[in-house]
Write a protein that holds these residues in place. Structure first.
Motif, PDB file in Angstrom:
ATOM      1  N   ARG A   3      -7.888   8.291 -11.136  1.00 51.02           N
ATOM      2  CA  ARG A   3      -7.111   7.177 -10.582  1.00 51.02           C
ATOM      3  C   ARG A   3      -7.783   5.859 -10.985  1.00 51.02           C
ATOM      4  NH1 ARG A   3      -3.333   7.074  -6.741  1.00 51.02           N
ATOM      5  NH2 ARG A   3      -3.100   5.203  -5.506  1.00 51.02           N
ATOM      6  N   PRO A   4      -6.983   4.843 -11.338  1.00 49.96           N
ATOM      7  CA  PRO A   4      -7.564   3.539 -11.685  1.00 49.96           C
ATOM      8  C   PRO A   4      -8.298   2.925 -10.489  1.00 49.96           C
ATOM      9  CG  PRO A   4      -5.203   3.602 -12.190  1.00 49.96           C
ATOM     10  CD  PRO A   4      -5.533   4.849 -11.454  1.00 49.96           C
ATOM     11  N   THR A   5      -9.303   2.118 -10.773  1.00 50.49           N
ATOM     12  CA  THR A   5     -10.003   1.412  -9.708  1.00 50.49           C
ATOM     13  C   THR A   5      -9.111   0.308  -9.163  1.00 50.49           C
ATOM     14  OG1 THR A   5     -10.972  -0.229 -11.178  1.00 50.49           O
ATOM     15  CG2 THR A   5     -12.222   1.826 -10.873  1.00 50.49           C
ATOM     16  N   ARG A   6      -9.507  -0.248  -8.027  1.00 50.03           N
ATOM     17  CA  ARG A   6      -8.738  -1.355  -7.426  1.00 50.03           C
ATOM     18  C   ARG A   6      -8.666  -2.539  -8.398  1.00 50.03           C
ATOM     19  NH1 ARG A   6      -4.719  -2.908  -4.727  1.00 50.03           N
ATOM     20  NH2 ARG A   6      -5.034  -4.593  -3.265  1.00 50.03           N
ATOM     21  N   ALA A   7      -9.787  -2.842  -9.049  1.00 45.39           N
ATOM     22  CA  ALA A   7      -9.803  -3.951 -10.013  1.00 45.39           C
ATOM     23  C   ALA A   7      -8.859  -3.676 -11.176  1.00 45.39           C
ATOM     24  CB  ALA A   7     -11.220  -4.190 -10.517  1.00 45.39           C
ATOM     25  N   GLU A   8      -8.843  -2.449 -11.656  1.00 46.08           N
ATOM     26  CA  GLU A   8      -7.934  -2.090 -12.763  1.00 46.08           C
ATOM     27  C   GLU A   8      -6.480  -2.194 -12.320  1.00 46.08           C
ATOM     28  OE1 GLU A   8     -10.658   1.065 -15.293  1.00 46.08           O
ATOM     29  OE2 GLU A   8      -9.585   1.776 -13.510  1.00 46.08           O
ATOM     30  N   MET A   9      -6.207  -1.797 -11.078  1.00 41.85           N
ATOM     31  CA  MET A   9      -4.830  -1.885 -10.580  1.00 41.85           C
ATOM     32  C   MET A   9      -4.387  -3.342 -10.467  1.00 41.85           C
ATOM     33  SD  MET A   9      -4.863   1.175  -7.798  1.00 41.85           S
ATOM     34  CE  MET A   9      -3.152   1.654  -7.697  1.00 41.85           C
ATOM     35  N   LEU A  10      -5.291  -4.213 -10.027  1.00 42.04           N
ATOM     36  CA  LEU A  10      -4.952  -5.630  -9.938  1.00 42.04           C
ATOM     37  C   LEU A  10      -4.745  -6.226 -11.325  1.00 42.04           C
ATOM     38  CD1 LEU A  10      -7.313  -6.732  -7.042  1.00 42.04           C
ATOM     39  CD2 LEU A  10      -4.829  -6.360  -6.949  1.00 42.04           C
ATOM     40  N   GLU A  11      -5.528  -5.790 -12.290  1.00 40.42           N
ATOM     41  CA  GLU A  11      -5.346  -6.245 -13.672  1.00 40.42           C
ATOM     42  C   GLU A  11      -4.003  -5.773 -14.220  1.00 40.42           C
ATOM     43  OE1 GLU A  11      -7.483  -5.469 -17.951  1.00 40.42           O
ATOM     44  OE2 GLU A  11      -8.761  -5.534 -16.176  1.00 40.42           O
ATOM     45  N   LEU A  12      -3.648  -4.533 -13.920  1.00 39.58           N
ATOM     46  CA  LEU A  12      -2.351  -4.012 -14.354  1.00 39.58           C
ATOM     47  C   LEU A  12      -1.205  -4.774 -13.673  1.00 39.58           C
ATOM     48  CD1 LEU A  12      -3.090  -0.173 -14.308  1.00 39.58           C
ATOM     49  CD2 LEU A  12      -2.544  -1.565 -16.323  1.00 39.58           C
ATOM     50  N   ALA A  13      -1.386  -5.118 -12.404  1.00 42.43           N
ATOM     51  CA  ALA A  13      -0.355  -5.876 -11.685  1.00 42.43           C
ATOM     52  C   ALA A  13      -0.148  -7.234 -12.341  1.00 42.43           C
ATOM     53  CB  ALA A  13      -0.750  -6.042 -10.220  1.00 42.43           C
ATOM     54  N   GLU A  14      -1.244  -7.880 -12.728  1.00 36.72           N
ATOM     55  CA  GLU A  14      -1.135  -9.175 -13.400  1.00 36.72           C
ATOM     56  C   GLU A  14      -0.385  -9.031 -14.725  1.00 36.72           C
ATOM     57  OE1 GLU A  14      -4.082 -12.456 -15.424  1.00 36.72           O
ATOM     58  OE2 GLU A  14      -4.803 -11.343 -13.674  1.00 36.72           O
ATOM     59  N   ASP A  15      -0.673  -7.954 -15.451  1.00 40.09           N
ATOM     60  CA  ASP A  15       0.030  -7.702 -16.716  1.00 40.09           C
ATOM     61  C   ASP A  15       1.516  -7.493 -16.468  1.00 40.09           C
ATOM     62  OD1 ASP A  15       0.024  -7.003 -19.664  1.00 40.09           O
ATOM     63  OD2 ASP A  15       0.818  -5.134 -18.791  1.00 40.09           O
ATOM     64  N   ARG A  16       1.858  -6.753 -15.410  1.00 43.31           N
ATOM     65  CA  ARG A  16       3.274  -6.513 -15.104  1.00 43.31           C
ATOM     66  C   ARG A  16       3.988  -7.805 -14.768  1.00 43.31           C
ATOM     67  NH1 ARG A  16       1.124  -2.480 -16.621  1.00 43.31           N
ATOM     68  NH2 ARG A  16       1.853  -0.364 -16.312  1.00 43.31           N
TER      69      ARG A  16
END
Length: 78
Positions: A3-16
């Motif tokens: 599972r992605p880390t919280r930081a990775e998920m926030l980075e992915l959210a910014e990309d989205r």
């Protein structure tokens, strides 16, 4: 796959969100072409359809971003 880390998920959210903004620009372009009386009826209809698809994609990207910010992977049950 882990599972992605919280930081990775926030980075992915910014990309989205960036992808959603790009889709909004594409929808606006399609709206302009659909409203342009110098374009043929076919081009105007195609532009309207493309704008609608772009708006739907923007909505989907924003839904994915919201899920990621909430700590969920897109498609997971809320």
């Amino acid at each position: 796959m882990s599972r992605p880390t919280r930081a990775e998920m926030l980075e992915l959210a910014e990309d989205r969100e960036k992808c959603a903004a790009r889709c909004d620009r594409n929808a606006a372009s399609g709206d302009r072409d659909a409203a342009d009386p110098t374009n043929s009826l076919t081009v105007r209809a195609q532009a309207e359809t493309a704008a609608n698809f772009a708006r739907n994609h923007a909505r989907e990207y924003r839904e994915e971003a919201a899920a990621l910010r909430d700590g969920r992977l897109p498609g997971e049950d809320a």
